[in-house]
Design a protein around this motif. Structure first.
Motif, PDB file in Angstrom:
ATOM      1  N   ASP A  15       0.826  -1.215   0.000  1.00  0.00           N
ATOM      2  CA  ASP A  15       0.000   0.000   0.000  1.00  0.00           C
ATOM      3  C   ASP A  15       0.860   1.265   0.000  1.00  0.00           C
ATOM      4  OD1 ASP A  15       0.932  -0.298   2.624  1.00  0.00           O
ATOM      5  OD2 ASP A  15      -0.799   0.750   3.452  1.00  0.00           O
ATOM      6  N   TYR A  16       1.655   1.468  -1.007  1.00  0.00           N
ATOM      7  CA  TYR A  16       2.512   2.650  -1.086  1.00  0.00           C
ATOM      8  C   TYR A  16       1.669   3.917  -1.172  1.00  0.00           C
ATOM      9  CZ  TYR A  16       5.675   6.144  -3.013  1.00  0.00           C
ATOM     10  OH  TYR A  16       6.390   7.285  -3.237  1.00  0.00           O
ATOM     11  N   ARG A  17       1.920   4.841  -0.227  1.00  0.00           N
ATOM     12  CA  ARG A  17       1.281   6.168  -0.232  1.00  0.00           C
ATOM     13  C   ARG A  17       2.396   7.207  -0.251  1.00  0.00           C
ATOM     14  NH1 ARG A  17      -4.151   5.786   0.893  1.00  0.00           N
ATOM     15  NH2 ARG A  17      -4.838   3.754   1.685  1.00  0.00           N
ATOM     16  N   PRO A  18       2.541   7.939  -1.345  1.00  0.00           N
ATOM     17  CA  PRO A  18       3.711   8.811  -1.508  1.00  0.00           C
ATOM     18  C   PRO A  18       3.855   9.869  -0.426  1.00  0.00           C
ATOM     19  CG  PRO A  18       2.057   9.226  -3.219  1.00  0.00           C
ATOM     20  CD  PRO A  18       1.658   7.969  -2.529  1.00  0.00           C
ATOM     21  N   MET A  19       2.748  10.318   0.181  1.00  0.00           N
ATOM     22  CA  MET A  19       2.851  11.369   1.203  1.00  0.00           C
ATOM     23  C   MET A  19       3.540  10.878   2.473  1.00  0.00           C
ATOM     24  SD  MET A  19      -0.175   9.685   1.214  1.00  0.00           S
ATOM     25  CE  MET A  19      -1.245  10.666   0.157  1.00  0.00           C
ATOM     26  N   PHE A  20       3.719   9.570   2.622  1.00  0.00           N
ATOM     27  CA  PHE A  20       4.360   9.022   3.814  1.00  0.00           C
ATOM     28  C   PHE A  20       5.846   8.727   3.614  1.00  0.00           C
ATOM     29  CE2 PHE A  20       0.004   6.974   4.909  1.00  0.00           C
ATOM     30  CZ  PHE A  20      -0.463   8.192   5.384  1.00  0.00           C
ATOM     31  N   TRP A  21       6.367   8.957   2.404  1.00  0.00           N
ATOM     32  CA  TRP A  21       7.743   8.592   2.077  1.00  0.00           C
ATOM     33  C   TRP A  21       8.489   9.767   1.454  1.00  0.00           C
ATOM     34  CZ3 TRP A  21       9.704   3.771   3.214  1.00  0.00           C
ATOM     35  CH2 TRP A  21       8.764   2.787   3.572  1.00  0.00           C
ATOM     36  N   GLU A  22       9.820   9.756   1.600  1.00  0.00           N
ATOM     37  CA  GLU A  22      10.628  10.762   0.917  1.00  0.00           C
ATOM     38  C   GLU A  22      10.636  10.517  -0.582  1.00  0.00           C
ATOM     39  OE1 GLU A  22      14.518  10.805   2.565  1.00  0.00           O
ATOM     40  OE2 GLU A  22      13.856  11.370   4.580  1.00  0.00           O
ATOM     41  N   SER A  23      10.602   9.250  -1.001  1.00  0.00           N
ATOM     42  CA  SER A  23      10.628   8.905  -2.410  1.00  0.00           C
ATOM     43  C   SER A  23      10.156   7.468  -2.585  1.00  0.00           C
ATOM     44  CB  SER A  23      12.044   9.046  -2.981  1.00  0.00           C
ATOM     45  OG  SER A  23      12.910   8.081  -2.393  1.00  0.00           O
ATOM     46  N   ALA A  24       9.794   7.132  -3.819  1.00  0.00           N
ATOM     47  CA  ALA A  24       9.439   5.754  -4.124  1.00  0.00           C
ATOM     48  C   ALA A  24      10.642   4.829  -3.957  1.00  0.00           C
ATOM     49  CB  ALA A  24       8.884   5.658  -5.544  1.00  0.00           C
ATOM     50  N   GLN A  25      11.847   5.347  -4.252  1.00  0.00           N
ATOM     51  CA  GLN A  25      13.051   4.539  -4.104  1.00  0.00           C
ATOM     52  C   GLN A  25      13.275   4.144  -2.654  1.00  0.00           C
ATOM     53  OE1 GLN A  25      14.973   3.108  -6.323  1.00  0.00           O
ATOM     54  NE2 GLN A  25      16.241   2.210  -4.693  1.00  0.00           N
ATOM     55  N   GLN A  26      13.015   5.072  -1.716  1.00  0.00           N
ATOM     56  CA  GLN A  26      13.152   4.753  -0.303  1.00  0.00           C
ATOM     57  C   GLN A  26      12.195   3.616   0.080  1.00  0.00           C
ATOM     58  OE1 GLN A  26      11.347   7.372   2.536  1.00  0.00           O
ATOM     59  NE2 GLN A  26      13.005   7.135   4.023  1.00  0.00           N
ATOM     60  N   ALA A  27      10.959   3.687  -0.427  1.00  0.00           N
ATOM     61  CA  ALA A  27       9.994   2.633  -0.138  1.00  0.00           C
ATOM     62  C   ALA A  27      10.449   1.304  -0.733  1.00  0.00           C
ATOM     63  CB  ALA A  27       8.621   3.019  -0.686  1.00  0.00           C
ATOM     64  N   ARG A  28      10.963   1.340  -1.959  1.00  0.00           N
ATOM     65  CA  ARG A  28      11.396   0.097  -2.594  1.00  0.00           C
ATOM     66  C   ARG A  28      12.521  -0.569  -1.803  1.00  0.00           C
ATOM     67  NH1 ARG A  28      12.897  -0.552  -8.932  1.00  0.00           N
ATOM     68  NH2 ARG A  28      10.687  -0.058  -9.045  1.00  0.00           N
ATOM     69  N   GLU A  29      13.434   0.222  -1.272  1.00  0.00           N
ATOM     70  CA  GLU A  29      14.536  -0.353  -0.497  1.00  0.00           C
ATOM     71  C   GLU A  29      14.011  -1.121   0.710  1.00  0.00           C
ATOM     72  OE1 GLU A  29      16.930   3.026   0.375  1.00  0.00           O
ATOM     73  OE2 GLU A  29      17.745   3.190  -1.666  1.00  0.00           O
ATOM     74  N   GLN A  30      13.007  -0.557   1.375  1.00  0.00           N
ATOM     75  CA  GLN A  30      12.451  -1.248   2.540  1.00  0.00           C
ATOM     76  C   GLN A  30      11.653  -2.481   2.132  1.00  0.00           C
ATOM     77  OE1 GLN A  30      13.440  -0.545   5.486  1.00  0.00           O
ATOM     78  NE2 GLN A  30      14.558   1.272   4.782  1.00  0.00           N
ATOM     79  N   ILE A  31      10.950  -2.403   1.015  1.00  0.00           N
ATOM     80  CA  ILE A  31      10.200  -3.564   0.524  1.00  0.00           C
ATOM     81  C   ILE A  31      11.155  -4.699   0.172  1.00  0.00           C
ATOM     82  CG2 ILE A  31       8.712  -4.401  -1.334  1.00  0.00           C
ATOM     83  CD1 ILE A  31       7.536  -1.524  -1.454  1.00  0.00           C
ATOM     84  N   GLU A  32      12.249  -4.365  -0.510  1.00  0.00           N
ATOM     85  CA  GLU A  32      13.219  -5.396  -0.902  1.00  0.00           C
ATOM     86  C   GLU A  32      13.802  -6.101   0.316  1.00  0.00           C
ATOM     87  OE1 GLU A  32      15.970  -3.167  -3.251  1.00  0.00           O
ATOM     88  OE2 GLU A  32      14.841  -3.451  -5.123  1.00  0.00           O
ATOM     89  N   ARG A  33      13.974  -5.376   1.405  1.00  0.00           N
ATOM     90  CA  ARG A  33      14.540  -5.986   2.608  1.00  0.00           C
ATOM     91  C   ARG A  33      13.574  -6.954   3.279  1.00  0.00           C
ATOM     92  NH1 ARG A  33      16.997  -0.237   4.726  1.00  0.00           N
ATOM     93  NH2 ARG A  33      18.895  -0.262   3.433  1.00  0.00           N
ATOM     94  N   ILE A  34      12.294  -6.677   3.166  1.00  0.00           N
ATOM     95  CA  ILE A  34      11.330  -7.508   3.892  1.00  0.00           C
ATOM     96  C   ILE A  34      10.727  -8.608   3.027  1.00  0.00           C
ATOM     97  CG2 ILE A  34       9.127  -6.291   3.496  1.00  0.00           C
ATOM     98  CD1 ILE A  34       8.772  -6.389   6.597  1.00  0.00           C
TER      99      ILE A  34
END
Length: 328
Positions: free
Chosen positions: A173-192
Protein backbone atom coordinates in the motif's frame (compact mmCIF):
# COMPACT_ATOMS: atom_id res chain seq x y z
CA UNK A 1 -6.62 -19.92 21.51
CA UNK A 2 -4.39 -18.61 18.72
CA UNK A 3 -5.58 -15.96 16.30
CA UNK A 4 -6.41 -16.94 12.76
CA UNK A 5 -5.43 -13.45 11.56
CA UNK A 6 -3.22 -10.77 13.08
CA UNK A 7 -2.78 -7.51 11.24
CA UNK A 8 -0.33 -4.77 12.14
CA UNK A 9 -0.23 -1.07 11.37
CA UNK A 10 -2.38 1.93 10.68
CA UNK A 11 -5.53 2.88 12.56
CA UNK A 12 -7.49 6.12 12.38
CA UNK A 13 -10.86 7.77 12.74
CA UNK A 14 -12.37 7.97 9.26
CA UNK A 15 -14.53 11.07 8.87
CA UNK A 16 -16.48 10.47 5.67
CA UNK A 17 -19.06 12.78 4.09
CA UNK A 18 -22.71 11.93 3.83
CA UNK A 19 -22.93 14.43 0.97
CA UNK A 20 -22.01 12.68 -2.28
CA UNK A 21 -20.55 14.26 -5.39
CA UNK A 22 -19.19 17.47 -3.89
CA UNK A 23 -15.78 18.66 -2.80
CA UNK A 24 -14.76 18.43 0.84
CA UNK A 25 -15.15 22.19 1.21
CA UNK A 26 -18.87 21.88 0.41
CA UNK A 27 -19.69 18.91 2.65
CA UNK A 28 -22.08 19.71 5.50
CA UNK A 29 -22.65 16.31 7.13
CA UNK A 30 -20.09 13.68 8.07
CA UNK A 31 -20.09 10.21 9.61
CA UNK A 32 -17.38 8.91 11.97
CA UNK A 33 -15.99 5.39 11.52
CA UNK A 34 -13.10 3.16 12.53
CA UNK A 35 -10.49 3.17 9.77
CA UNK A 36 -6.93 2.37 8.76
CA UNK A 37 -6.22 -0.28 6.13
CA UNK A 38 -4.83 -3.20 8.21
CA UNK A 39 -7.45 -2.51 10.88
CA UNK A 40 -10.20 -2.69 8.25
CA UNK A 41 -8.78 -6.00 6.99
CA UNK A 42 -9.10 -7.44 10.51
CA UNK A 43 -12.68 -6.16 10.75
CA UNK A 44 -13.52 -7.71 7.38
CA UNK A 45 -12.13 -11.11 8.43
CA UNK A 46 -13.97 -10.95 11.76
CA UNK A 47 -17.24 -10.53 9.85
CA UNK A 48 -16.64 -14.03 8.46
CA UNK A 49 -16.24 -15.42 11.97
CA UNK A 50 -12.44 -15.38 11.97
CA UNK A 51 -10.52 -14.82 15.20
CA UNK A 52 -8.82 -11.55 14.30
CA UNK A 53 -6.60 -9.09 16.13
CA UNK A 54 -4.71 -5.92 15.24
CA UNK A 55 -1.36 -4.67 16.56
CA UNK A 56 -1.56 -0.89 16.51
CA UNK A 57 -1.47 2.22 18.69
CA UNK A 58 -3.80 5.18 19.17
CA UNK A 59 -3.60 8.52 20.85
CA UNK A 60 -4.36 8.68 24.57
CA UNK A 61 -7.56 10.61 23.89
CA UNK A 62 -11.32 10.16 23.34
CA UNK A 63 -10.81 9.23 19.68
CA UNK A 64 -8.49 6.44 20.81
CA UNK A 65 -11.17 5.19 23.18
CA UNK A 66 -13.67 5.31 20.32
CA UNK A 67 -11.43 3.16 18.14
CA UNK A 68 -10.88 0.53 20.84
CA UNK A 69 -14.60 0.46 21.50
CA UNK A 70 -15.24 -0.09 17.78
CA UNK A 71 -12.71 -2.93 17.66
CA UNK A 72 -14.60 -4.65 20.46
CA UNK A 73 -17.92 -4.07 18.67
CA UNK A 74 -16.53 -5.69 15.53
CA UNK A 75 -15.11 -8.65 17.52
CA UNK A 76 -11.50 -7.73 16.75
CA UNK A 77 -9.15 -8.34 19.70
CA UNK A 78 -7.81 -4.98 20.89
CA UNK A 79 -5.32 -5.98 23.59
CA UNK A 80 -2.48 -4.78 21.33
CA UNK A 81 -4.09 -1.43 20.48
CA UNK A 82 -2.27 0.57 23.15
CA UNK A 83 -2.40 4.37 23.65
CA UNK A 84 0.57 6.71 23.18
CA UNK A 85 0.86 9.75 25.39
CA UNK A 86 1.53 13.04 23.64
CA UNK A 87 0.31 12.07 20.17
CA UNK A 88 -3.24 12.57 18.85
CA UNK A 89 -5.25 9.80 17.29
CA UNK A 90 -5.06 10.34 13.52
CA UNK A 91 -8.14 11.49 11.63
CA UNK A 92 -8.69 10.84 7.92
CA UNK A 93 -11.08 12.88 5.79
CA UNK A 94 -12.17 12.11 2.26
CA UNK A 95 -14.40 13.50 -0.43
CA UNK A 96 -16.75 11.13 -2.24
CA UNK A 97 -17.14 11.93 -5.91
CA UNK A 98 -17.97 8.69 -7.69
CA UNK A 99 -17.14 6.80 -9.76
CA UNK A 100 -13.37 7.36 -9.38
CA UNK A 101 -12.55 10.53 -7.40
CA UNK A 102 -12.03 9.84 -3.67
CA UNK A 103 -9.21 12.11 -2.41
CA UNK A 104 -7.91 11.36 1.09
CA UNK A 105 -6.61 13.91 3.61
CA UNK A 106 -4.56 12.60 6.54
CA UNK A 107 -4.41 14.62 9.77
CA UNK A 108 -2.32 13.83 12.84
CA UNK A 109 0.35 11.82 10.97
CA UNK A 110 3.19 14.36 10.69
CA UNK A 111 5.97 13.93 11.62
CA UNK A 112 4.72 10.68 13.21
CA UNK A 113 1.55 8.99 14.41
CA UNK A 114 0.76 6.54 17.22
CA UNK A 115 0.71 3.49 14.92
CA UNK A 116 4.21 4.43 13.72
CA UNK A 117 5.28 4.19 17.38
CA UNK A 118 4.60 0.46 17.74
CA UNK A 119 7.68 -0.73 19.63
CA UNK A 120 9.54 -3.93 19.00
CA UNK A 121 9.40 -4.92 22.69
CA UNK A 122 5.60 -4.75 22.80
CA UNK A 123 5.00 -7.17 19.92
CA UNK A 124 3.80 -10.56 21.13
CA UNK A 125 6.08 -12.54 18.84
CA UNK A 126 4.75 -15.89 20.08
CA UNK A 127 1.21 -14.93 19.06
CA UNK A 128 2.46 -13.61 15.72
CA UNK A 129 4.37 -16.85 15.06
CA UNK A 130 1.26 -18.96 15.74
CA UNK A 131 -1.23 -16.91 13.72
CA UNK A 132 -2.68 -18.47 10.60
CA UNK A 133 -2.10 -15.24 8.68
CA UNK A 134 0.07 -12.29 9.63
CA UNK A 135 -0.73 -9.17 7.56
CA UNK A 136 1.42 -6.03 7.41
CA UNK A 137 1.70 -3.05 5.10
CA UNK A 138 4.30 -0.96 3.33
CA UNK A 139 3.00 2.06 5.26
CA UNK A 140 4.19 0.43 8.47
CA UNK A 141 7.74 0.47 7.09
CA UNK A 142 7.74 4.24 6.60
CA UNK A 143 9.06 5.18 10.06
CA UNK A 144 11.94 3.61 12.05
CA UNK A 145 10.13 2.53 15.22
CA UNK A 146 7.27 0.66 13.54
CA UNK A 147 9.68 -0.63 10.88
CA UNK A 148 11.85 -2.29 13.52
CA UNK A 149 8.78 -3.79 15.18
CA UNK A 150 7.43 -5.05 11.86
CA UNK A 151 10.74 -6.63 10.86
CA UNK A 152 11.02 -8.33 14.26
CA UNK A 153 7.49 -9.67 13.92
CA UNK A 154 8.28 -11.12 10.51
CA UNK A 155 11.46 -12.69 11.83
CA UNK A 156 9.35 -14.46 14.47
CA UNK A 157 7.69 -16.47 11.70
CA UNK A 158 10.45 -17.54 9.29
CA UNK A 159 9.01 -18.51 5.94
CA UNK A 160 10.60 -21.94 5.89
CA UNK A 161 9.05 -22.78 9.29
CA UNK A 162 5.46 -21.89 8.43
CA UNK A 163 2.98 -24.72 8.78
CA UNK A 164 0.69 -25.70 5.93
CA UNK A 165 -2.06 -23.10 5.66
CA UNK A 166 -0.03 -20.32 7.28
CA UNK A 167 0.63 -17.16 5.27
CA UNK A 168 2.66 -13.99 5.80
CA UNK A 169 1.14 -11.15 3.76
CA UNK A 170 2.55 -7.80 2.71
CA UNK A 171 0.04 -5.24 1.46
CA UNK A 172 2.00 -3.08 -1.01
CA UNK A 173 0.00 0.00 0.00
CA UNK A 174 2.51 2.65 -1.09
CA UNK A 175 1.28 6.17 -0.23
CA UNK A 176 3.71 8.81 -1.51
CA UNK A 177 2.85 11.37 1.20
CA UNK A 178 4.36 9.02 3.81
CA UNK A 179 7.74 8.59 2.08
CA UNK A 180 10.63 10.76 0.92
CA UNK A 181 10.63 8.90 -2.41
CA UNK A 182 9.44 5.75 -4.12
CA UNK A 183 13.05 4.54 -4.10
CA UNK A 184 13.15 4.75 -0.30
CA UNK A 185 9.99 2.63 -0.14
CA UNK A 186 11.40 0.10 -2.59
CA UNK A 187 14.54 -0.35 -0.50
CA UNK A 188 12.45 -1.25 2.54
CA UNK A 189 10.20 -3.56 0.52
CA UNK A 190 13.22 -5.40 -0.90
CA UNK A 191 14.54 -5.99 2.61
CA UNK A 192 11.33 -7.51 3.89
CA UNK A 193 10.20 -9.50 0.83
CA UNK A 194 12.33 -12.55 1.77
CA UNK A 195 10.01 -13.02 4.77
CA UNK A 196 6.80 -12.72 2.73
CA UNK A 197 4.71 -15.52 1.24
CA UNK A 198 1.84 -13.41 -0.20
CA UNK A 199 2.15 -9.93 -1.76
CA UNK A 200 -0.93 -7.89 -2.68
CA UNK A 201 -1.02 -4.64 -4.62
CA UNK A 202 -2.32 -2.76 -7.62
CA UNK A 203 -0.20 -2.11 -10.69
CA UNK A 204 1.17 1.20 -9.36
CA UNK A 205 2.04 -0.32 -5.99
CA UNK A 206 3.71 -3.29 -7.65
CA UNK A 207 5.75 -0.86 -9.76
CA UNK A 208 7.14 0.72 -6.59
CA UNK A 209 7.97 -2.72 -5.20
CA UNK A 210 9.49 -4.45 -8.24
CA UNK A 211 9.43 -2.02 -11.14
CA UNK A 212 7.11 -1.15 -14.00
CA UNK A 213 5.96 -3.62 -16.62
CA UNK A 214 3.01 -5.82 -17.39
CA UNK A 215 1.08 -7.52 -14.61
CA UNK A 216 2.70 -10.82 -15.60
CA UNK A 217 6.17 -9.28 -15.42
CA UNK A 218 5.47 -7.76 -12.01
CA UNK A 219 4.12 -11.08 -10.73
CA UNK A 220 7.21 -12.84 -12.08
CA UNK A 221 9.50 -10.48 -10.18
CA UNK A 222 7.57 -10.94 -6.94
CA UNK A 223 7.80 -14.71 -7.34
CA UNK A 224 11.52 -14.44 -8.11
CA UNK A 225 11.91 -12.52 -4.84
CA UNK A 226 10.53 -15.57 -3.04
CA UNK A 227 6.84 -14.74 -2.71
CA UNK A 228 4.67 -17.82 -3.14
CA UNK A 229 1.50 -15.97 -4.18
CA UNK A 230 1.51 -12.63 -6.03
CA UNK A 231 -1.86 -10.86 -6.21
CA UNK A 232 -1.89 -8.02 -8.76
CA UNK A 233 -5.04 -5.89 -8.89
CA UNK A 234 -5.93 -4.85 -12.44
CA UNK A 235 -8.57 -2.19 -11.75
CA UNK A 236 -11.52 -2.51 -14.12
CA UNK A 237 -10.04 -5.74 -15.49
CA UNK A 238 -10.27 -7.56 -12.17
CA UNK A 239 -7.37 -9.21 -10.36
CA UNK A 240 -4.64 -11.70 -11.22
CA UNK A 241 -3.03 -14.15 -8.83
CA UNK A 242 0.17 -15.98 -9.69
CA UNK A 243 1.96 -18.87 -8.05
CA UNK A 244 5.01 -20.70 -9.42
CA UNK A 245 2.59 -23.29 -10.89
CA UNK A 246 -0.41 -21.33 -12.19
CA UNK A 247 -2.05 -17.99 -12.93
CA UNK A 248 -5.68 -17.07 -12.38
CA UNK A 249 -7.57 -13.95 -13.47
CA UNK A 250 -10.87 -13.12 -11.79
CA UNK A 251 -13.14 -10.64 -13.54
CA UNK A 252 -14.61 -7.85 -11.42
CA UNK A 253 -18.09 -8.17 -9.97
CA UNK A 254 -20.04 -5.22 -11.43
CA UNK A 255 -21.52 -2.83 -8.86
CA UNK A 256 -22.27 0.88 -8.90
CA UNK A 257 -19.39 2.54 -7.06
CA UNK A 258 -20.28 4.94 -4.26
CA UNK A 259 -16.96 5.02 -2.38
CA UNK A 260 -14.05 2.97 -3.66
CA UNK A 261 -11.78 3.56 -0.66
CA UNK A 262 -12.75 0.49 1.35
CA UNK A 263 -12.89 -2.01 -1.50
CA UNK A 264 -9.23 -3.03 -1.18
CA UNK A 265 -9.52 -3.66 2.57
CA UNK A 266 -12.68 -5.72 2.07
CA UNK A 267 -10.85 -7.64 -0.66
CA UNK A 268 -7.99 -8.24 1.78
CA UNK A 269 -10.17 -9.57 4.57
CA UNK A 270 -11.98 -11.87 2.14
CA UNK A 271 -8.66 -13.00 0.67
CA UNK A 272 -7.53 -14.00 4.16
CA UNK A 273 -10.79 -15.83 4.79
CA UNK A 274 -10.47 -17.76 1.53
CA UNK A 275 -6.85 -18.69 2.16
CA UNK A 276 -7.66 -19.85 5.69
CA UNK A 277 -10.55 -21.89 4.29
CA UNK A 278 -8.24 -23.66 1.85
CA UNK A 279 -10.37 -22.79 -1.18
CA UNK A 280 -9.23 -23.10 -4.76
CA UNK A 281 -7.42 -19.94 -5.87
CA UNK A 282 -10.14 -19.01 -8.37
CA UNK A 283 -12.77 -19.24 -5.64
CA UNK A 284 -10.65 -17.14 -3.30
CA UNK A 285 -10.33 -14.38 -5.90
CA UNK A 286 -14.01 -14.43 -6.88
CA UNK A 287 -15.07 -14.21 -3.24
CA UNK A 288 -12.61 -11.38 -2.56
CA UNK A 289 -13.71 -9.49 -5.68
CA UNK A 290 -17.36 -9.73 -4.63
CA UNK A 291 -16.54 -8.57 -1.10
CA UNK A 292 -14.65 -5.58 -2.48
CA UNK A 293 -17.52 -4.68 -4.81
CA UNK A 294 -20.00 -4.82 -1.92
CA UNK A 295 -18.06 -2.24 0.10
CA UNK A 296 -17.42 -0.04 -2.95
CA UNK A 297 -21.19 0.32 -3.25
CA UNK A 298 -21.43 1.81 0.28
CA UNK A 299 -20.18 5.03 1.91
CA UNK A 300 -18.43 3.54 4.92
CA UNK A 301 -15.52 1.08 5.01
CA UNK A 302 -15.42 -0.81 8.31
CA UNK A 303 -19.15 -0.51 8.89
CA UNK A 304 -19.90 -1.85 5.40
CA UNK A 305 -17.80 -5.02 5.59
CA UNK A 306 -20.11 -7.83 4.43
CA UNK A 307 -21.07 -11.09 6.09
CA UNK A 308 -20.52 -14.34 4.23
CA UNK A 309 -24.16 -14.58 3.21
CA UNK A 310 -24.03 -11.18 1.53
CA UNK A 311 -20.98 -12.14 -0.52
CA UNK A 312 -22.55 -15.47 -1.44
CA UNK A 313 -25.71 -13.72 -2.65
CA UNK A 314 -23.66 -11.35 -4.79
CA UNK A 315 -21.74 -14.26 -6.33
CA UNK A 316 -24.96 -16.09 -7.14
CA UNK A 317 -26.50 -12.98 -8.66
CA UNK A 318 -23.60 -12.77 -11.11
CA UNK A 319 -23.39 -16.44 -11.93
CA UNK A 320 -20.21 -17.10 -9.96
CA UNK A 321 -19.45 -20.30 -8.07
CA UNK A 322 -20.05 -20.04 -4.31
CA UNK A 323 -17.48 -21.67 -2.01
CA UNK A 324 -19.02 -24.50 -0.01
CA UNK A 325 -17.23 -24.05 3.29
CA UNK A 326 -17.84 -20.48 4.39
CA UNK A 327 -17.43 -19.68 8.10
CA UNK A 328 -20.50 -18.19 9.70
Amino acid sequence: MSHELITMGRISVDVYPQDIGVGLEDVETFGKYLGGSPTNVAVAAARYGRRAAVITRTGDDPFGEFLRSELRRYNVAEQWASPVRGLPTPVTFCAIRPPEDFPLYFYGRSPTAPDWEIRQDEVDVAAVAEAGIFWTTVTGLARPTSRQAQVAAHQARPREALAEGQHTVLDLDYRPMFWESAQQAREQIERILPQITVAVGNREECAVAVGDGSADEQADRLLEAGVRLAVVKLGSEGVMAATPERRVISAPVPMETVNGLGAGDSFGGALCHGLLSGWDLEQVLDFANAAGAHVASRIACSEAMPASQEVQALLRAHGRRVPQEVAS
